[in-house]
Design a protein around this motif. Structure first.
Motif, mmCIF file in Angstrom:
data_model
loop_
_atom_site.group_PDB
_atom_site.id
_atom_site.type_symbol
_atom_site.label_atom_id
_atom_site.label_comp_id
_atom_site.label_asym_id
_atom_site.label_seq_id
_atom_site.Cartn_x
_atom_site.Cartn_y
_atom_site.Cartn_z
ATOM 1 N N MET A 142 -9.288 -25.319 37.071
ATOM 2 C CA MET A 142 -10.542 -24.764 37.583
ATOM 3 C C MET A 142 -11.708 -25.070 36.635
ATOM 4 S SD MET A 142 -10.044 -23.342 40.521
ATOM 5 C CE MET A 142 -11.379 -22.199 40.793
ATOM 6 N N GLY A 143 -11.417 -25.108 35.320
ATOM 7 C CA GLY A 143 -12.467 -25.434 34.373
ATOM 8 C C GLY A 143 -12.970 -26.854 34.555
ATOM 9 N N MET A 178 -19.447 -26.239 29.521
ATOM 10 C CA MET A 178 -18.839 -24.947 29.181
ATOM 11 C C MET A 178 -17.672 -24.593 30.082
ATOM 12 S SD MET A 178 -19.924 -23.044 26.640
ATOM 13 C CE MET A 178 -19.542 -21.382 27.209
ATOM 14 N N SER A 179 -17.613 -25.189 31.282
ATOM 15 C CA SER A 179 -16.568 -24.821 32.243
ATOM 16 C C SER A 179 -15.160 -25.065 31.710
ATOM 17 C CB SER A 179 -16.794 -25.559 33.566
ATOM 18 O OG SER A 179 -17.966 -25.106 34.193
ATOM 19 N N PRO A 180 -14.836 -26.251 31.141
ATOM 20 C CA PRO A 180 -13.500 -26.425 30.563
ATOM 21 C C PRO A 180 -13.233 -25.467 29.401
ATOM 22 C CG PRO A 180 -14.572 -28.549 30.879
ATOM 23 C CD PRO A 180 -15.621 -27.497 31.093
ATOM 24 N N ILE A 220 -23.569 -17.588 32.882
ATOM 25 C CA ILE A 220 -23.034 -17.878 34.215
ATOM 26 C C ILE A 220 -21.676 -18.561 34.116
ATOM 27 C CG2 ILE A 220 -23.360 -19.340 36.257
ATOM 28 C CD1 ILE A 220 -25.072 -16.873 36.362
ATOM 29 N N SER A 221 -21.529 -19.495 33.172
ATOM 30 C CA SER A 221 -20.257 -20.210 33.025
ATOM 31 C C SER A 221 -19.141 -19.279 32.575
ATOM 32 C CB SER A 221 -20.415 -21.357 32.026
ATOM 33 O OG SER A 221 -20.657 -20.874 30.719
ATOM 34 N N MET A 222 -19.479 -18.203 31.884
ATOM 35 C CA MET A 222 -18.484 -17.226 31.452
ATOM 36 C C MET A 222 -18.043 -16.316 32.588
ATOM 37 S SD MET A 222 -20.171 -16.213 27.766
ATOM 38 C CE MET A 222 -18.882 -15.051 27.308
ATOM 39 N N ILE A 223 -18.800 -16.306 33.683
ATOM 40 C CA ILE A 223 -18.490 -15.430 34.808
ATOM 41 C C ILE A 223 -17.844 -16.186 35.961
ATOM 42 C CG2 ILE A 223 -19.462 -13.841 36.521
ATOM 43 C CD1 ILE A 223 -21.874 -13.510 34.574
#
Length: 337
Positions: free
Chosen positions: A1-2, A181-183, A235-238
């Motif tokens: 998903m990341g 930041m996603s991965p 946002i990327s942390m959520i």
């Protein structure tokens, strides 16, 4: 998903900058003409290389469900969009009728799905609490993202009097960092679970939106870059942790339905978030203009726009605080399937 989040978030990061560059030298029609070859290429690659990774069930297509979903979702999206764009606002008969028809359509669609043996969209996925919470978190994120993507370029061009290309450059660092930041958040999710990512993420988002609610016509572009970058980190942390945790609670046979529900509600969140933000911004502009001595003075226009943007970011901050409260109820889902 990341990894998926990297692709999903990186593309919108480039979009505003690329669009601004095109608008600097060409008209807006060229944005679509330039995009067309890439869309065709994606279609060809999808046909040639995409494979089914799950069992194909071939459910029966229910025409009535399609009609009801089109009326329901279409009516709500159309109503909210017109409320933000039309001259009549929320009191417009078109908006009121569209929203009423949309709500009735969604109620009938839900009843239809719950009474069918093989529903087109299995709403029984809402029996799972972490999925519901994940949907709410993603819904709020999309409201914040899309309303900010609308408000910030308007503020940069109307309040700070930057060009379209310069406005795109201001938003570029935050968008790129959000993609990368996603991965990282994916690995942190695997190690610590969603709660300790989502809660700090909402805190960051709420604080940044508070700062955005205090921007002025003298704010610097550097400040906006820093704030927007911090917003994208939050946002990327959520986004991906909440979505992944919600889908993890569903049985495997509910995966397509859960994904469809989230994707559909993301579109609704975008329509609702942008419409409400624009309505609040316009109301804030009118309130400011009513207090000045000479509303016809061109120098007042950037200040009025900025005042409206401030009001709209207050709304976004309240939405983020609601998300923060919900994040405290989030629990990690152990995948047993």
């Amino acid at each position: 998903m990341g990894t998926i989040g990297l692709v999903i978030m990186f593309a919108p990061a480039i979009g505003p900058t690329f669009s601004g560059l095109v608008l600097e030298h060409l008209n807006w029609h060229w944005i679509f003409w330039i995009s067309l070859p890439f869309l065709v290429l994606a279609l060809v690659f999808g046909i040639a290389y995409m494979q089914n990774v799950s069992e194909t069930t071939k459910p029966k297509i229910d025409v009535l469900s399609i009609i009801l979903s089109t009326i329901g979702f279409g009516g709500i999206v159309f109503g909210f969009s017109n409320a933000g764009e039309g001259s009549g606002g929320w009191s417009s008969p078109t908006v009121i009728v569209s929203l009423i028809v949309g709500v009735v359509g969604l109620i009938l669609f839900s009843i239809r799905q719950l009474t069918m043996k093989q529903p087109m969209m299995n709403l029984r996925a809402f029996k799972y609490p972490m999925f519901i919470l994940g949907v709410i978190m993603v819904f709020i994120c999309m409201m914040v993202i899309l309303s900010s993507m609308l408000l910030l370029p308007m503020y940069l061009q109307g309040g700070l009097v930057l060009t379209a290309f310069a406005s795109g450059l201001v938003l570029l660092p935050g968008g790129i960092l959000n993609g990368f930041m996603s991965p990282v958040t994916g690995r942190l999710f695997d190690k610590y679970g969603p709660k300790w990512l989502v809660i700090p993420g909402f805190v960051i988002v709420a604080v940044v939106l508070w700062f955005f609610s205090n921007v002025t016509t003298t704010s610097t572009a550097v400040l906006i870059i820093i704030l927007h970058t911090c917003l994208m980190i939050g946002i990327s942390m959520i986004m991906m942790p909440a979505q992944t945790n919600g889908l993890n609670q569903l049985p495997r046979e509910f995966y397509p339905d859960g994904t469809a529900i989230m994707n559909t509600l993301q579109q609704m969140a975008g329509a609702i978030g942008t419409a409400v933000a624009v309505s609040i911004m316009v109301a804030g502009q009118h309130d400011y203009m009513s207090t000045v001595k000479n509303p016809a003075d061109p120098a007042v226009i950037p200040q009025a726009l900025t005042a409206g943007v401030q009001h709209a970011f207050v709304f976004a901050m309240i939405v983020a605080i609601i998300g923060l409260i919900g994040a405290f109820f989030m629990k990690r889902v152990k995948v047993d399937h």
